[in-house]
Design an enzyme around this catalytic site. Structure first.
Site, PDB file in Angstrom:
ATOM      1  N   ASP A 451      60.271 -84.458 -61.392  1.00 40.08           N
ATOM      2  CA  ASP A 451      61.181 -84.934 -60.505  1.00 40.08           C
ATOM      3  C   ASP A 451      61.045 -85.360 -59.032  1.00 40.08           C
ATOM      4  O   ASP A 451      61.685 -86.380 -58.730  1.00 40.08           O
ATOM      5  CB  ASP A 451      62.372 -83.868 -60.671  1.00 40.08           C
ATOM      6  CG  ASP A 451      61.718 -82.509 -60.158  1.00 40.08           C
ATOM      7  OD1 ASP A 451      60.666 -82.519 -60.166  1.00 40.08           O
ATOM      8  OD2 ASP A 451      62.735 -81.851 -59.531  1.00 40.08           O
ATOM      9  N   ARG A 455      58.773 -80.538 -53.011  1.00 35.61           N
ATOM     10  CA  ARG A 455      59.474 -79.300 -52.538  1.00 35.61           C
ATOM     11  C   ARG A 455      59.029 -78.235 -53.625  1.00 35.61           C
ATOM     12  O   ARG A 455      58.007 -78.378 -54.441  1.00 35.61           O
ATOM     13  CB  ARG A 455      60.938 -79.155 -52.819  1.00 35.61           C
ATOM     14  CG  ARG A 455      61.627 -79.551 -54.217  1.00 35.61           C
ATOM     15  CD  ARG A 455      62.905 -79.798 -54.056  1.00 35.61           C
ATOM     16  NE  ARG A 455      63.805 -80.193 -54.991  1.00 35.61           N
ATOM     17  CZ  ARG A 455      64.504 -80.923 -55.318  1.00 35.61           C
ATOM     18  NH1 ARG A 455      64.927 -81.596 -54.311  1.00 35.61           N
ATOM     19  NH2 ARG A 455      65.253 -81.435 -56.661  1.00 35.61           N
ATOM     20  N   ASP A 456      59.380 -77.007 -53.762  1.00 35.54           N
ATOM     21  CA  ASP A 456      59.116 -75.973 -54.626  1.00 35.54           C
ATOM     22  C   ASP A 456      59.897 -76.355 -55.962  1.00 35.54           C
ATOM     23  O   ASP A 456      60.536 -75.399 -56.274  1.00 35.54           O
ATOM     24  CB  ASP A 456      59.492 -74.734 -53.902  1.00 35.54           C
ATOM     25  CG  ASP A 456      61.154 -74.616 -53.916  1.00 35.54           C
ATOM     26  OD1 ASP A 456      61.829 -75.701 -54.064  1.00 35.54           O
ATOM     27  OD2 ASP A 456      61.639 -73.587 -53.112  1.00 35.54           O
ATOM     28  N   GLU A 457      59.010 -77.342 -56.635  1.00 31.93           N
ATOM     29  CA  GLU A 457      59.586 -77.650 -57.885  1.00 31.93           C
ATOM     30  C   GLU A 457      58.587 -78.726 -58.673  1.00 31.93           C
ATOM     31  O   GLU A 457      57.984 -77.969 -59.218  1.00 31.93           O
ATOM     32  CB  GLU A 457      61.079 -78.471 -57.794  1.00 31.93           C
ATOM     33  CG  GLU A 457      61.867 -78.587 -59.076  1.00 31.93           C
ATOM     34  CD  GLU A 457      63.421 -79.123 -58.969  1.00 31.93           C
ATOM     35  OE1 GLU A 457      63.926 -79.378 -59.815  1.00 31.93           O
ATOM     36  OE2 GLU A 457      63.704 -78.773 -57.724  1.00 31.93           O
ATOM     37  N   ASP A 464      64.938 -86.524 -66.405  1.00 32.44           N
ATOM     38  CA  ASP A 464      64.660 -87.848 -65.243  1.00 32.44           C
ATOM     39  C   ASP A 464      63.927 -89.043 -65.870  1.00 32.44           C
ATOM     40  O   ASP A 464      64.254 -90.041 -65.813  1.00 32.44           O
ATOM     41  CB  ASP A 464      63.926 -87.219 -64.017  1.00 32.44           C
ATOM     42  CG  ASP A 464      64.554 -86.149 -63.161  1.00 32.44           C
ATOM     43  OD1 ASP A 464      65.260 -85.208 -63.868  1.00 32.44           O
ATOM     44  OD2 ASP A 464      64.513 -86.335 -62.233  1.00 32.44           O
ATOM     45  N   GLU A 730      66.808 -88.694 -54.258  1.00 35.64           N
ATOM     46  CA  GLU A 730      67.453 -88.036 -55.080  1.00 35.64           C
ATOM     47  C   GLU A 730      68.926 -88.134 -55.214  1.00 35.64           C
ATOM     48  O   GLU A 730      69.618 -88.314 -56.314  1.00 35.64           O
ATOM     49  CB  GLU A 730      67.191 -86.511 -55.004  1.00 35.64           C
ATOM     50  CG  GLU A 730      67.761 -85.441 -56.016  1.00 35.64           C
ATOM     51  CD  GLU A 730      67.382 -84.152 -55.743  1.00 35.64           C
ATOM     52  OE1 GLU A 730      67.046 -83.490 -56.838  1.00 35.64           O
ATOM     53  OE2 GLU A 730      66.621 -83.941 -54.791  1.00 35.64           O
TER      54      GLU A 730
END
Length: 849
Positions: A451, A455-457, A464, A730
């Site tokens: 995605d 970041r923390d993902e 998606d 996003e």
């Protein structure tokens, strides 16, 4: 003898790749392209050379002789470890046979557990969660007469290997990310030139990677296991025909390295004073890893695909040195330093944007995205991490008094995908939007379709890629990349057919019937079949497709409606508040039912394509039932759809969910009214965005579609362009007009989903549409009546490059140019003509009207 006007076949491929050094099947499909001007193919010969044996040729003529894409292997199956070559020539009627293509060398990978002699080894005492990255070291003895050698490499973690001090290959973050407990990839490397007669040193640096590093916003460590491990197998081939295979075992040793800490989210801490100095030796344990989970690569490796120079260095209001690379990208910073004292520390922090002149790190959430280096002394030193990656345009660098532009660059890291699609037009902002989509794909297609990359993902969200797959498959060759990911989807799919919302599944929760997310199980295989003509992939994925759809039908009520389960709905609808991205205008039940129809249809289409008529009829009947239920529950006689917003009309019009002509006309007019009320701004989230412009065209409102496409006010596709965006955001307003970052917790500046609009640019604006699998037949029908004065698209299809361009002449006449490669037929709708399409074959064609 070759015909006088025939060229040799080009771009020979085995099983999706032109680099077959680790071939994972004994019966690889074969494919090739033809040069422009080559006549129609009516036969082919595939010559196989196995080792030192004489060539064997198989000819195919007649009904199958015209095939050139995903052609079935015509020879006896290959054996594990086998080395050989393939070449092809083709027949062209009276033109005779072509010359032979260039040979493609292959090396078959291990195909069964017994093909592995190496064992996974792990440090016994070193390499705990908080310890430095380990180096595992061993030796390989090479006798006289070596003619070939291959290293097979995998890890629990990520690995970078060397032989005799020289790095093996150019891949990064090997072996990548798969559903490790069920599928663990290995890679193969030709290391003949790195080995010498006698003893050879092999060492491998292991990092945490996805296997043991932090994952998800909860920063969960060791989701797959708490021990890093290495698998290395060397195959040595000698002139006398002997093959010797050796690999990692209990004789290897482990040492601490100069990498004191590494994490994909957090970054890397490197102590250069320790580089080249192995710590005390630790014994290794052989781990009991089932070799049946080992799989050869299907897609391209992760590599450095470009190096971007720094374009500016600025001082922030607080005096920080910030480097601007001019492009939001994924990878790491390369930095050259000199003249420092031993122990001096250099720190590199990363962010996608600046806020009020400072590094905008709030969107990173818990991801520190920081690399640190403890220097060894004043010598000129090149700094770069090896075991992490970041999403960034800006880097704040401390520890260097006066940076020089020439000392800083950014390595762009991602899966080494071949570019296949291009778009141009008369509006520069639209061209920049398309370029943003390209960069968003490059950044997020890093071994899995994520995605976001910063970041923390950084997870493989199914929703998606479901909405973006068509765009991705035009821009890049994603056949092997997404085929591999679909295997992980099927591996992580629940026994009852439910599909996790991220693949590989690291959330491990019960949210497995999310509409538009789980539908990746049906949508993505169908896209790959249509784009690449690969029936075998469709056949392989059909059980997964059916299982997902059957799981949904288990939730359907007596009215044939699906209304259960947590739903993300039209995620990130621009009217949703920053702290509740699911609070969309569109009724989630309407979306559920629309997707129920669509996915059920896709199972029927797949079954029909595979010749399974009875199964196709079964799912066609179910789709009809679900469509009738949609109409009964959610559509008024005049075409109004429940929740009355752009997204529900886009779904209803694009997916033929309406009943009567009156409903279709009414829905189209209501959609147009809503768009006018919104002043042609976008009011859709993830679900509606890929469809909204097509829906307006279907409704006969092409002018409104262009007005929305070219709108620059927020929310719109071009608003981020006016704000200097170089990737897709996003949120429509990830950055607010005053230059501050949106307060929403999910505010990425590199998120490809909303870039699905590029599919509209390719198909509608330029007018290039595939209407047969693999682009064997295309339709050309551009929207020339809008404000643009020219547009065009090129796509490197499995058959060759297809190009379409149109331009308005000063006298108002539109010129349309179409280039068709051998093997493809185009149905062209000439501009200004009301009659039907003109069918043309290979060649250059021009139309005016």
């Amino acid at each position: 003898m070759p015909g006088p006007d025939q060229s040799a076949p080009l771009d020979l491929r085995l099983e999706r790749t032109e680099q077959a050094g680790c071939l994972g099947t004994p019966t690889p499909r074969v494919g090739w392209r033809h040069a422009a001007g080559t006549g129609p193919q009516d036969g082919y010969e595939v010559e196989l050379v196995r080792g030192s044996a004489a060539p064997v040729t198989v000819a195919v003529t007649g009904a199958g002789g015209a095939e050139q894409v995903a052609v079935a292997w015509p020879h006896e199956p290959l054996a594990a470890g086998e080395v050989g070559s393939v070449r092809v020539r083709t027949s062209h009627g009276d033109g005779g046979w072509s010359p032979w293509s260039e040979s493609l060398t292959f090396h078959v990978a291990p195909l069964a557990p017994e093909d592995w002699v190496a064992r996974f080894i792990s440090p016994r005492q070193l390499a705990g969660l908080g310890d430095p990255a380990p180096i595992l070291a061993g030796t390989v003895a090479v006798g006289p007469g070596l003619v070939g050698a291959r290293l097979l490499l995998s890890a629990l973690g990520v690995v970078r290997a060397r032989i005799n001090g020289v790095r093996v290959g150019a891949d990064e973050l090997t072996p990548g990310w798969t559903s490790y407990h069920k599928r663990l990839r290995f890679h193969g490397y030709d290391v003949t030139d790195l080995l010498r007669e006698g003893s050879n040193d092999i060492d491998a640096l292991l990092g945490n990677g996805w296997y043991r590093g932090a994952l998800t916003w909860d920063m969960r460590r060791d989701l797959y296991g708490d021990r890093l491990a290495l698998l290395a197998q060397v195959e040595l081939r000698y002139a006398d025909g002997r093959v010797e295979t050796v690999g990692t075992d209990g004789s290897w040793r482990a040492h601490s390295s100069h990498v004191l800490a590494d994490d994909l989210y957090g970054g890397q801490h490197t102590d250069l004073r320790l580089r080249g100095v192995l710590g005390a030796a630790d014994e290794v344990d052989e781990l009991d890893v089932d070799p049946r989970i080992l799989v050869a690569p299907e897609g391209p490796p992760v590599r450095i695909t470009q190096v971007v120079p720094a374009v500016d260095i600025v001082r922030s209001p607080t005096g920080k040195q910030i480097v601007d690379f001019g492009q939001n990208l994924v990878g790491w910073v390369n930095l050259t330093v000199r003249g420092h004292a031993t122990g001096d520390r250099i720190t590199v922090r990363h962010a996608e944007v600046l806020e009020h002149g400072e590094l905008g790190t709030r969107p990173l959430r818990k991801a520190e995205a920081t690399d640190t280096y403890d220097l060894a002394g004043p010598e000129e030193t090149e700094l770069a991490p090896q075991l992490t990656f970041h999403g960034f345009r800006y880097a704040e660098i401390t520890g260097v008094d006066e940076l020089r532009l020439e000392d800083v660059s950014a390595a762009v890291v991602g899966s080494q995908l071949t570019r296949t699609g291009w778009f141009t037009c008369s509006e520069p902002m639209l061209e920049q939007l398309h370029e943003n989509v390209v960069w968003g794909t490059r950044g997020n297609f890093l071994d899995v379709p994520t995605d976001c990359p910063q970041r923390d993902e950084r997870l493989g969200w199914t929703g998606d890629i479901q909405v973006f797959a068509r765009t991705a498959a035009f821009l890049f060759d994603v056949d092997g990349f997404l085929s591999s990911w679909l295997r992980d989807l099927a591996a992580d799919q629940r026994p009852d057919g439910g599909v996790p919302v991220v693949v590989p599944d690291v959330l491990r929760d019960d949210n497995v019937i999310a509409t538009a997310w789980g539908d990746a199980a049906t949508m993505v295989p169908w896209v790959l079949y249509r784009r690449y003509g690969d029936l075998d992939l469709l056949r392989r994925q059909l059980p997964s497709m059916r299982a997902w759809v059957d799981r949904l039908w288990a939730e359907v009520d007596d009215a044939a409606l699906w209304r259960t389960g947590f739903q993300y709905g039209d995620w990130l609808d621009p009217t949703a508040p920053p702290d509740d991205a699911a609070a969309a205008q569109a009724d989630p039940h309407v979306i559920q039912q629309a997707y129920l129809v669509r996915s059920t249809e896709m199972v029927a289409w797949a079954a029909r394509a595979l010749g399974q008529g009875a199964l196709a009829e079964e799912y066609e009947d179910l789709a009809d039932t679900a469509r009738a239920a949609f109409q009964n529950a959610y559509v008024a006689p005049d075409g109004r759809v429940t929740s009355d917003c752009q997204t529900v009309y886009a779904l209803a019009l694009c997916w033929a969910l309406l009943g009567s002509g009156e409903q279709v006309e009414g829905a189209g007019e209501r959609l147009a009214a809503l768009v006018r009320e919104a002043d042609a701004t976008v009011a859709t989230g993830f679900v509606g965005t890929p469809l909204i412009l097509d829906a307006l065209v279907i409704a006969g409102h092409t002018g409104l579609a262009y007005a929305m496409l070219l709108q620059t006010q927020n929310p719109s596709w071009l608003y981020p362009v006016t704000m200097g965006a170089t990737t897709i955001w996003e949120r429509w307003d990830s950055m607010l007009p005053d230059g501050s970052i949106n307060l929403g917790e999910m505010t990425s500046f590199n998120h490809y989903a909303l870039g699905a609009v590029a599919n509209f640019l390719h198909r509608r604006v330029a007018g290039l549409v595939a209407i047969a699998p693999g682009y064997r037949e295309v339709e050309v029908d551009p929207l020339t009546e809008g404000p643009l004065t020219h547009a065009g698209a090129r796509h490197l299809s499995p058959y060759g490059e297809i190009a379409v361009s149109w331009q308005k002449q000063p006298d108002g006449v539109v010129r349309l140019d179409v280039s068709v490669p051998p093997g493809v037929v185009a149905r062209v709708y000439p501009p200004g003509m009301k009659r039907g399409a003109v069918k043309v074959g290979a060649g250059e064609h021009t139309f005016s009207g």
